[in-house]
Each structure stands twice: as C-alpha cells, then as structure tokens.
Design a protein around this motif. Structure first.
Motif, PDB file in Angstrom:
ATOM      1  N   TYR A 107      19.568  76.456  74.346  1.00  0.00           N
ATOM      2  CA  TYR A 107      19.268  76.886  72.981  1.00  0.00           C
ATOM      3  C   TYR A 107      17.774  76.790  72.789  1.00  0.00           C
ATOM      4  O   TYR A 107      17.086  76.022  73.462  1.00  0.00           O
ATOM      5  CB  TYR A 107      20.063  76.119  71.915  1.00  0.00           C
ATOM      6  CG  TYR A 107      19.900  74.623  71.885  1.00  0.00           C
ATOM      7  CD1 TYR A 107      18.820  74.025  71.233  1.00  0.00           C
ATOM      8  CD2 TYR A 107      20.863  73.802  72.453  1.00  0.00           C
ATOM      9  CE1 TYR A 107      18.699  72.650  71.163  1.00  0.00           C
ATOM     10  CE2 TYR A 107      20.747  72.418  72.382  1.00  0.00           C
ATOM     11  CZ  TYR A 107      19.661  71.850  71.746  1.00  0.00           C
ATOM     12  OH  TYR A 107      19.543  70.482  71.679  1.00  0.00           O
ATOM     13  N   SER A 111      12.975  80.488  65.046  1.00  0.00           N
ATOM     14  CA  SER A 111      12.510  80.811  63.699  1.00  0.00           C
ATOM     15  C   SER A 111      11.294  79.956  63.354  1.00  0.00           C
ATOM     16  O   SER A 111      11.278  78.759  63.618  1.00  0.00           O
ATOM     17  CB  SER A 111      13.620  80.556  62.675  1.00  0.00           C
ATOM     18  OG  SER A 111      13.136  80.756  61.361  1.00  0.00           O
ATOM     19  N   GLY A 116      16.382  77.478  62.990  1.00  0.00           N
ATOM     20  CA  GLY A 116      17.314  78.502  63.454  1.00  0.00           C
ATOM     21  C   GLY A 116      17.241  78.608  64.961  1.00  0.00           C
ATOM     22  O   GLY A 116      16.178  78.894  65.512  1.00  0.00           O
ATOM     23  N   LEU A 118      18.562  80.067  68.752  1.00  0.00           N
ATOM     24  CA  LEU A 118      19.250  81.066  69.561  1.00  0.00           C
ATOM     25  C   LEU A 118      20.096  80.271  70.534  1.00  0.00           C
ATOM     26  O   LEU A 118      19.566  79.476  71.321  1.00  0.00           O
ATOM     27  CB  LEU A 118      18.248  81.940  70.329  1.00  0.00           C
ATOM     28  CG  LEU A 118      18.832  82.744  71.493  1.00  0.00           C
ATOM     29  CD1 LEU A 118      19.846  83.764  71.010  1.00  0.00           C
ATOM     30  CD2 LEU A 118      17.731  83.397  72.293  1.00  0.00           C
ATOM     31  N   ARG A 140      22.980  83.327  66.751  1.00  0.00           N
ATOM     32  CA  ARG A 140      22.024  82.589  65.922  1.00  0.00           C
ATOM     33  C   ARG A 140      22.737  81.414  65.267  1.00  0.00           C
ATOM     34  O   ARG A 140      23.820  81.568  64.714  1.00  0.00           O
ATOM     35  CB  ARG A 140      21.465  83.522  64.850  1.00  0.00           C
ATOM     36  CG  ARG A 140      20.442  82.870  63.961  1.00  0.00           C
ATOM     37  CD  ARG A 140      19.811  83.909  63.020  1.00  0.00           C
ATOM     38  NE  ARG A 140      18.788  83.282  62.222  1.00  0.00           N
ATOM     39  CZ  ARG A 140      19.013  82.665  61.061  1.00  0.00           C
ATOM     40  NH1 ARG A 140      20.236  82.599  60.562  1.00  0.00           N
ATOM     41  NH2 ARG A 140      18.019  82.105  60.405  1.00  0.00           N
ATOM     42  N   ASN A 141      22.117  80.244  65.338  1.00  0.00           N
ATOM     43  CA  ASN A 141      22.678  79.036  64.758  1.00  0.00           C
ATOM     44  C   ASN A 141      21.690  78.462  63.740  1.00  0.00           C
ATOM     45  O   ASN A 141      20.788  77.718  64.100  1.00  0.00           O
ATOM     46  CB  ASN A 141      22.959  78.015  65.873  1.00  0.00           C
ATOM     47  CG  ASN A 141      23.615  76.755  65.365  1.00  0.00           C
ATOM     48  OD1 ASN A 141      23.751  76.534  64.166  1.00  0.00           O
ATOM     49  ND2 ASN A 141      24.012  75.905  66.292  1.00  0.00           N
TER      50      ASN A 141
END
Length: 191
Positions: A107, A111, A116, A118, A140-141
């Motif tokens: 991950y 952002s 945020g 990926l 997106r998390n």
C-alpha cells in the motif's frame, strides 16, 4: 486479358482463406471456448469475514517501508511512502485467533490532502476449502472513513474469474506505532 480474371479470382480466394479465420480471431495464440469446456457451471456469491493485522512495530513487523519520496517526512499524509506487507488474516480480532490466510502486496500513500492509500494486494487463503486460493484487490482506501469499499478484481483456485468488493473497517489502531487490526467483509462472485 482473359487470363487475368482467373488469376485475380485465385489471388482473391487465396488471400480470403489465409487472411481471415472462421470466427474472425487469430488462431495462433487464442481461441474461443465455451464456459462448459472449463467446467464452469453456475456463479455463486461468497461472503468472507476476517481480520487483517497490519503490524509496523516490534521485532517482526508484517508491514515494512520499502520506498518514500524526499518530501514524504514533511508531508502530513506521508505522501509517497510505499509499504510492503505480509499481514496475517485471522478469524477473530485477536492475533492468537485461528489463521485463515495472509494479505500480501503493498500500500502507498497516494493523497497529499488526506490519508488515502492505494491498496494492491492478494488475500492468500490457507484454511479449509479455500486453501491455496487467492483474491486480488486493488483500490483506494481513505483510512479515516469508518467503512471503506475497495474492488476485488480477480482471483485464483476456487475464486477463478472472481469479482466483487471488500468493506474494511478499523477495529483497533495504535496511533503511536501505526499498528492496526482491520475487519474485512468481502463479497465475491465466482464459479
């Protein structure tokens, strides 16, 4: 002049036969199969529920920093950081609970204005009928939201041809270390 017509007709037929296959596809590397040929009978939906243990601290972390930008340390969102993971997936939130699989992948903070991530990972299952099967998730998390939705884009084994979505909800977080336990509910359609 009479001879050019038979030669033209012959060339046309020759090129028509060898240029086009019967189904319009190249036969050198692909072919169309029926679903029955791969023993794909009927789609079903499965719901999987497990806990994801993302441990950054201690002697044996399951998430490690593998890259960052020069400006990452100055960023409030750690924009540019990349973490490689081999996180435990358990039946219950406790780390001592039954191991059902691993989350392997990475991950990254994607952002500059909010936390945020990926997420690009495989859920590798190690238990029961799912042993050896995987689900692939990319999405997106936005970690500060209570429930985050990410797409399941494929799988292997029992989950071949899978598609679906995962809901992630933070169960526990240690702000000083970044260690977290995240509850996952995964809904996947597969054969």
């Amino acid at each position: 002049m009479a001879r050019t017509k038979p030669i033209s007709a012959f060339l046309f037929i020759f090129f028509a036969i060898f240029t086009f296959s019967g189904d319009g596809e190249s036969q050198s590397f692909s072919r169309v199969l029926s679903l029955g040929a791969k023993r794909l009978k009927r789609e079903k939906m499965s719901h999987l529920h497990f806990y994801f243990h993302d441990i950054l601290s201690g002697r044996n972390p399951t998430a490690i920093r593998v890259a960052e930008a020069p400006s990452t340390k100055k960023s409030p969102t750690e924009f540019g950081i990349v973490m490689m993971i081999d996180d435990l997936l358990t039946e219950r939130p406790e780390a001592t609970s039954k191991l059902v699989g691993k989350a392997q992948g990475f991950y990254a903070s994607a952002s500059q204005s909010e936390l945020g991530l990926l997420m690009t990972l495989n859920f590798v299952f190690l238990e029961g009928k799912y042993n050896g099967s995987t689900l692939s998730m990319v999405g997106r998390n936005p970690v500060m939201e209570e429930v985050r939705e990410m797409p399941v884009v494929g799988g292997s084994g029992i989950f071949r041809f899978a598609r679906g979505y995962a809901h992630a909800k933070t169960h526990w977080l240690d702000p000083s270390t970044g260690d977290a336990v995240v509850e996952y509910n995964v809904y996947v359609i597969h054969y």
